[in-house]
Each structure stands twice: as C-alpha cells, then as structure tokens.
Scaffold this motif. Structure first.
Motif, PDB file in Angstrom:
ATOM      1  N   LYS A  24     -31.164  71.453  91.751  1.00 43.70           N
ATOM      2  CA  LYS A  24     -30.334  71.688  90.574  1.00 43.70           C
ATOM      3  C   LYS A  24     -28.911  71.171  90.735  1.00 43.70           C
ATOM      4  CE  LYS A  24     -28.977  75.957  89.569  1.00 43.70           C
ATOM      5  NZ  LYS A  24     -27.511  75.980  89.298  1.00 43.70           N
ATOM      6  N   ILE A  28     -26.537  69.515  87.789  1.00 46.52           N
ATOM      7  CA  ILE A  28     -25.741  70.468  87.022  1.00 46.52           C
ATOM      8  C   ILE A  28     -24.662  71.086  87.908  1.00 46.52           C
ATOM      9  CG2 ILE A  28     -25.828  72.599  85.649  1.00 46.52           C
ATOM     10  CD1 ILE A  28     -28.839  71.929  85.195  1.00 46.52           C
ATOM     11  N   ASN A  29     -23.466  71.196  87.366  1.00 39.67           N
ATOM     12  CA  ASN A  29     -22.311  71.835  88.006  1.00 39.67           C
ATOM     13  C   ASN A  29     -21.759  71.037  89.190  1.00 39.67           C
ATOM     14  OD1 ASN A  29     -22.607  73.856  86.145  1.00 39.67           O
ATOM     15  ND2 ASN A  29     -23.501  75.330  87.557  1.00 39.67           N
ATOM     16  N   ASN A 101     -21.270  61.924  86.613  1.00 39.69           N
ATOM     17  CA  ASN A 101     -22.363  62.255  85.707  1.00 39.69           C
ATOM     18  C   ASN A 101     -23.349  61.093  85.544  1.00 39.69           C
ATOM     19  OD1 ASN A 101     -22.709  64.818  84.536  1.00 39.69           O
ATOM     20  ND2 ASN A 101     -22.594  63.939  82.489  1.00 39.69           N
ATOM     21  N   LEU A 119     -33.381  72.564  85.012  1.00 41.01           N
ATOM     22  CA  LEU A 119     -32.940  73.214  83.780  1.00 41.01           C
ATOM     23  C   LEU A 119     -33.565  74.601  83.639  1.00 41.01           C
ATOM     24  CD1 LEU A 119     -32.919  70.551  80.917  1.00 41.01           C
ATOM     25  CD2 LEU A 119     -30.978  71.592  82.074  1.00 41.01           C
ATOM     26  N   HIS A 122     -31.871  76.911  85.978  1.00 36.79           N
ATOM     27  CA  HIS A 122     -30.488  77.147  85.545  1.00 36.79           C
ATOM     28  C   HIS A 122     -30.437  78.097  84.350  1.00 36.79           C
ATOM     29  CE1 HIS A 122     -26.297  76.319  84.557  1.00 36.79           C
ATOM     30  NE2 HIS A 122     -26.672  76.020  83.328  1.00 36.79           N
ATOM     31  N   LEU A 184     -29.500  64.436  79.143  1.00 36.84           N
ATOM     32  CA  LEU A 184     -28.730  65.194  80.133  1.00 36.84           C
ATOM     33  C   LEU A 184     -27.227  65.080  79.875  1.00 36.84           C
ATOM     34  CD1 LEU A 184     -28.387  66.753  82.774  1.00 36.84           C
ATOM     35  CD2 LEU A 184     -28.318  64.564  83.945  1.00 36.84           C
ATOM     36  N   ALA A 186     -24.505  67.690  81.466  1.00 39.62           N
ATOM     37  CA  ALA A 186     -24.372  68.970  82.164  1.00 39.62           C
ATOM     38  C   ALA A 186     -23.329  69.853  81.494  1.00 39.62           C
ATOM     39  CB  ALA A 186     -24.003  68.727  83.616  1.00 39.62           C
ATOM     40  N   LEU A 189     -24.590  72.014  78.713  1.00 40.00           N
ATOM     41  CA  LEU A 189     -25.402  73.163  79.096  1.00 40.00           C
ATOM     42  C   LEU A 189     -24.557  74.359  79.510  1.00 40.00           C
ATOM     43  CD1 LEU A 189     -28.088  71.325  81.216  1.00 40.00           C
ATOM     44  CD2 LEU A 189     -28.384  72.266  78.926  1.00 40.00           C
TER      45      LEU A 189
END
Length: 312
Positions: A24, A28-29, A101, A119, A122, A184, A186, A189
């Motif tokens: 993940k 993300i993050n 990204n 996802l 998350h 996508l 991030a 989200l």
C-alpha cells in the motif's frame, strides 16, 4: 520453471537485485520503500561509511521496466534515496527511496491487482485491524518487483523490474482492476472534502470504439475529429456509454472518432455541470470558427479547430 499456480516469475532473481513485495505505501500516502538491511550491507563498508549528516540524500532516476505482459517498456521516474538517521534504529536500517505520484500511477497500471488490494486495505483499515488481517491476507498471492541499487562514483543507480505478477486470466476481474488503476490519485482518496471538490480527472484521448467501457457518470466530454480538425464540447449526468450507445448517431456531430472525458467530483450539481459546458462552448466560440456567432474567431481554419456545437 516456477510451477506455483497463477504466478508469473522469472527462473531466478536477477544478480544483485532484491525482491520487493508490492504494498500500500508504494501507492498511497508514503510513496516510499525501506531498503532491506542485508541489501545495504552488500554495498560494502566503504560506501556506507561515506554517508553522514552532510552526505545523506541523493536525487535519482528510477530506471523502470514494465512487466513482460505489458511489453517490457522502459521508463524513468524522479525519486530520492535518503538516509534518515532514525532514533533507536541503526544506520543500515534507515535507507529509504521516495518517489513521485507518476511512478505510483505507473505501478498501479502495471500491477492493478496489487493496487486494488491496497485500496481495499486502505479503505477498510479499521475493519481489517479488528480482524487482525494484514494487507496480504486479502486477495490471494502477492506480487513482487525486483530492485537493484548500484553505487557509481558516490551516486546511486536504481533499477526496478518485474519479479512475478499474477496472470491476467487469473486475476478474477482483470478488466475492472485495469480500469480502476487508471484513476489513481492518492490525494483524492485521503484528502479533505474541500480538496476532493477541487479535483477532476481527465482521460487521455481514446478511440471511439472504447466508449462502451466508460461507466463513470457526471462528466464533461470532448469529441474530436482530428483529421478534419473538428471539436465538440458536451456534458452528461449519465456515463458516456449510456449517452452514446453503440451505433447511435450524434444529434449534431456524428463524424467524430476520438473522445476525452473530464470526470467531475460526484458532488457536482446538474446546474454546475451545465454551467461548465456553456463556459467551454463560449470560450470555443471565441477561439474557433463556428455557427454560434458572427464575431471573427481568434484562430482560422488553417491553424485552429472548427467548433461543431450548434447551440450555446
């Protein structure tokens, strides 16, 4: 030959590479990984000892090769390798690579099953913590990359490529995974409601025959005939697959062969969507030859487009 079910894998790890589970934080993050301690040791004492508070961060280009099933296309992505000097951790366990990204998006496109797994974990964070699940308890086999970091004249060279990938025919819903991966963002989200409202998603130009795949609703869209230099702006609350069913002619511009979608946030009202469409048409009427106004356009037919909208 690797005989494990549903896995695609080279015969062995390439020399001087380490295996990396796709997880993940790569999407993300964080958009980062920690380099394994054993692999840092392989750089040698001289290299490690040369790193200190004044020599702890290096801008790099990740040399990336897409999976075999995706053509083994080569890309380069900007990233940073750094030594963080984390308290209560030794030096060798504090090396990380962080990227932009753009690389996360490419990984999502090339490894859609891993992206969707990320996802799911998350979005369902609290639920899976209650179940005491890890990310890899979801969705079957985990996919892996292999990574090589080679120091040359005091600077790192980073190479990333496939180690193994779940075959498309064994992914369960490969087409859904592929479409999701192309969206996508991030920040979308994890951002606040205000940030989400500011964000839109714009697709690449796609051929007309792909419109049956478009399921997202609440869109501004652009139709194009590139050869004739003709363009049309539109809006729809429906998906484009419903707005333009196969074999149905367009009411005023049927001779288009490409399209692009500007997907609006779900909170966008019908009034706002119509207003955006009218603004685009008004701007187009100022720039391109059209039947909407007698005012002379900025661009002529030789170096511009023809606006095909029949009403504002």
């Amino acid at each position: 030959m690797d005989k494990r079910t549903n896995r695609v894998q080279p015969i062995r790890l390439s020399p001087d590479f380490f295996p990396l589970d796709i997880h993940k934080s790569m999407f993300i993050n964080d958009l980062a990984i920690t380099i394994p301690v054993y692999y840092v040791h392989s750089w040698g004492k001289e290299t490690i000892d040369s790193h200190n508070e004044k020599n702890r961060s290096w801008n790099v280009e990740i040399e990336y090769e897409s999976p075999k099933e995706n053509g083994k296309v080569k890309y380069k992505f900007k990233a940073k390798l750094f030594l963080s000097f984390i308290k209560k951790r030794n030096k060798e366990s504090s090396y990380r690579i962080k990227w932009t990204n753009e690389f996360a998006i490419q990984l999502a496109q090339d490894y859609p099953k891993s992206f969707v797994r990320s996802l799911e974990f998350h979005i369902g964070d609290e639920y899976y913590k209650e179940q005491k699940f890890t990310e890899y308890d979801i969705g079957g086999f985990k996919e892996q990359l292999q990574v090589k970091i080679k120091w040359q004249n005091g600077k790192p060279r980073v190479i990333v490529k496939e180690f193994f990938r779940v075959r498309e025919e064994s992914q369960g819903f490969p087409k859904v995974f592929k479409e999701l991966s192309s969206y996508l963002i991030a920040d979308y989200l994890v951002g606040s409601e205000v940030e989400i409202l500011r964000k839109i998603q714009v697709t690449k130009w796609k051929p007309r025959y792909e419109i049956a795949k478009e399921l997202n609703e609440n869109n501004i869209y652009i139709l194009l005939n590139r050869a004739k230099m003709e363009i049309y702006f539109g809006e729809t609350k429906k998906s484009l697959s419903k707005r333009y069913p196969e074999n149905q002619e367009h009411h005023s511009f049927n001779d288009w062969d490409e399209y692009s979608i500007i997907q609006l946030p779900p909170e966008t009202s019908n009034h706002s969507r119509l207003l955006i469409e009218r603004i685009l048409i008004a701007v187009g009427a100022k720039l391109f030859p059209n039947i909407l106004t007698t005012e002379k356009p900025i661009l002529n037919i030789d170096n511009g487009l023809v606006l095909m909208n029949r009403k504002k």
